[in-house]
Each structure stands twice: as C-alpha cells, then as structure tokens.
Design a protein around this motif. Structure first.
Motif, mmCIF file in Angstrom:
data_model
loop_
_atom_site.group_PDB
_atom_site.id
_atom_site.type_symbol
_atom_site.label_atom_id
_atom_site.label_comp_id
_atom_site.label_asym_id
_atom_site.label_seq_id
_atom_site.Cartn_x
_atom_site.Cartn_y
_atom_site.Cartn_z
ATOM 1 N N GLN A 76 0.837 -1.209 0.000
ATOM 2 C CA GLN A 76 0.000 0.000 0.000
ATOM 3 C C GLN A 76 0.864 1.248 0.000
ATOM 4 O O GLN A 76 2.043 1.207 0.274
ATOM 5 N N GLY A 77 0.226 2.359 -0.315
ATOM 6 C CA GLY A 77 0.940 3.626 -0.336
ATOM 7 C C GLY A 77 1.652 3.853 -1.653
ATOM 8 O O GLY A 77 1.191 3.421 -2.716
ATOM 9 N N TYR A 78 2.796 4.515 -1.580
ATOM 10 C CA TYR A 78 3.527 4.918 -2.777
ATOM 11 C C TYR A 78 3.864 3.725 -3.671
ATOM 12 O O TYR A 78 4.323 2.693 -3.205
ATOM 13 N N HIS A 79 3.656 3.928 -4.989
ATOM 14 C CA HIS A 79 3.967 2.913 -6.001
ATOM 15 C C HIS A 79 4.829 3.583 -7.062
ATOM 16 O O HIS A 79 4.356 4.411 -7.835
ATOM 17 N N ASP A 80 6.115 3.243 -7.091
ATOM 18 C CA ASP A 80 7.064 3.948 -7.940
ATOM 19 C C ASP A 80 6.769 3.822 -9.427
ATOM 20 O O ASP A 80 6.759 4.822 -10.143
ATOM 21 N N THR A 81 6.518 2.620 -9.911
ATOM 22 C CA THR A 81 6.316 2.442 -11.346
ATOM 23 C C THR A 81 5.055 3.153 -11.824
ATOM 24 O O THR A 81 5.069 3.832 -12.858
ATOM 25 N N ILE A 82 3.985 3.049 -11.076
ATOM 26 C CA ILE A 82 2.749 3.730 -11.471
ATOM 27 C C ILE A 82 2.942 5.243 -11.438
ATOM 28 O O ILE A 82 2.527 5.951 -12.363
ATOM 29 N N VAL A 133 5.729 -6.325 -5.919
ATOM 30 C CA VAL A 133 6.464 -5.556 -4.905
ATOM 31 C C VAL A 133 7.621 -4.824 -5.565
ATOM 32 O O VAL A 133 7.888 -3.655 -5.257
ATOM 33 N N GLU A 134 8.278 -5.485 -6.501
ATOM 34 C CA GLU A 134 9.402 -4.866 -7.206
ATOM 35 C C GLU A 134 8.969 -3.562 -7.894
ATOM 36 O O GLU A 134 9.650 -2.544 -7.804
ATOM 37 N N ALA A 135 7.815 -3.580 -8.573
ATOM 38 C CA ALA A 135 7.323 -2.388 -9.277
ATOM 39 C C ALA A 135 6.870 -1.311 -8.304
ATOM 40 O O ALA A 135 6.951 -0.126 -8.600
ATOM 41 N N ARG A 136 6.392 -1.707 -7.148
ATOM 42 C CA ARG A 136 5.994 -0.730 -6.135
ATOM 43 C C ARG A 136 7.224 -0.015 -5.580
ATOM 44 O O ARG A 136 7.220 1.183 -5.362
ATOM 45 N N ARG A 137 8.294 -0.743 -5.366
ATOM 46 C CA ARG A 137 9.498 -0.183 -4.745
ATOM 47 C C ARG A 137 10.351 0.660 -5.688
ATOM 48 O O ARG A 137 10.997 1.612 -5.253
#
Length: 148
Positions: A76-82, A133-137
C-alpha cells in the motif's frame, strides 16, 4: 474500468486546492483520488517548474501518505512504477496540448484522455508485473509494450 465515473474539476481554485493541499499535507485523505493525483501532477509541473519531479515526487507522495495516516510498504501507499508512468503520461499529454489553457480545462482534458484513465498503465504492463512488490518499490520496465 468502464463503469468508473471521472470526477472533473470545476475551476482553477479546485486544482489549486488539491495541489497546495498536497504540498502542505493538509489535503484530506478522502480527497487524494486518482483525479487529484493527476491534477496535482499537472499543477506542480506548470506552477512549480523549479521542482524536479523525477527526483522529488516520490518522497513528496510518501510524506503526504504518512501525514494522513497512510503506510508506504510492499502492499500500500507509494507505487514507484505507477507514479513514474503517470508522470510520463502527464508530460506526454502536455506536450501535445495548449499549456496556456485554463488549468482546470487542461486537467479535465487529461482525465478524458488515454493517459488519464485509471487503467492506462495496463496498456504497457501486465497486471502481475505492475502490481509486484518490485514495481511498487522501484521503476520496472513495461513487459507488454514500450511507453509512447
């Protein structure tokens, strides 16, 4: 996403409300919608060109999320790729439009464009890859098609 109703902005003040509320971390969590994310991105791009959004936006969003009681973790929270995909989409949209138009008209036009749709990133990423998780980070390259 076909049954999702886009919430448009009535005027420039509505855009400034979300943009400045985000910056000050006073925007209510319930107001931090998909539309508000995109309105804020256009607002920051056009009203605060001195901010390097590629460098600053991730931490700005994380800090805002935490200020309203949110968590930035693997689910949850910040999603870097998006975030970076939509930042690219906003820039792509602005490159093809009249930046002198009233701000709310620009935002509403973006929301009605392909780049403003909630599922726009799924044109380029499989759901499994995008929601990983990788895409979120961190940024993960698209696996379906290159971004325009």
């Amino acid at each position: 996403m076909t049954d999702y109703v886009v919430r448009h902005f009535a005027d420039e003040e509505a855009i400034a409300h979300v943009g400045e509320g985000f910056l000050a971390r006073t925007l209510l969590k319930t107001e931090w919608t998909h539309e508000a994310h995109l309105a804020t991105t256009i607002y920051l791009t056009l009203r605060y060109p001195e901010i390097d959004l590629d460098a600053a936006l991730p931490d700005m969003i994380r800090a805002y999320n935490e200020s309203v009681g949110g968590v930035n973790d693997d689910t949850q929270g910040y999603h870097d790729t998006i975030t970076r995909a939509y930042l690219h989409g906003v820039r792509l949209f602005l490159a093809g439009t009249n930046r002198a138009a009233p701000l709310h008209e620009l935002v509403n036009a973006l929301l009605n464009s392909p780049m403003g749709k909630r599922d726009w990133p799924l044109c380029f990423w499989s759901k499994e890859r995008l929601m990983s998780v990788e895409a979120r980070r961190a940024w993960v390259d698209p696996d379906l098609e290159r971004l325009p």
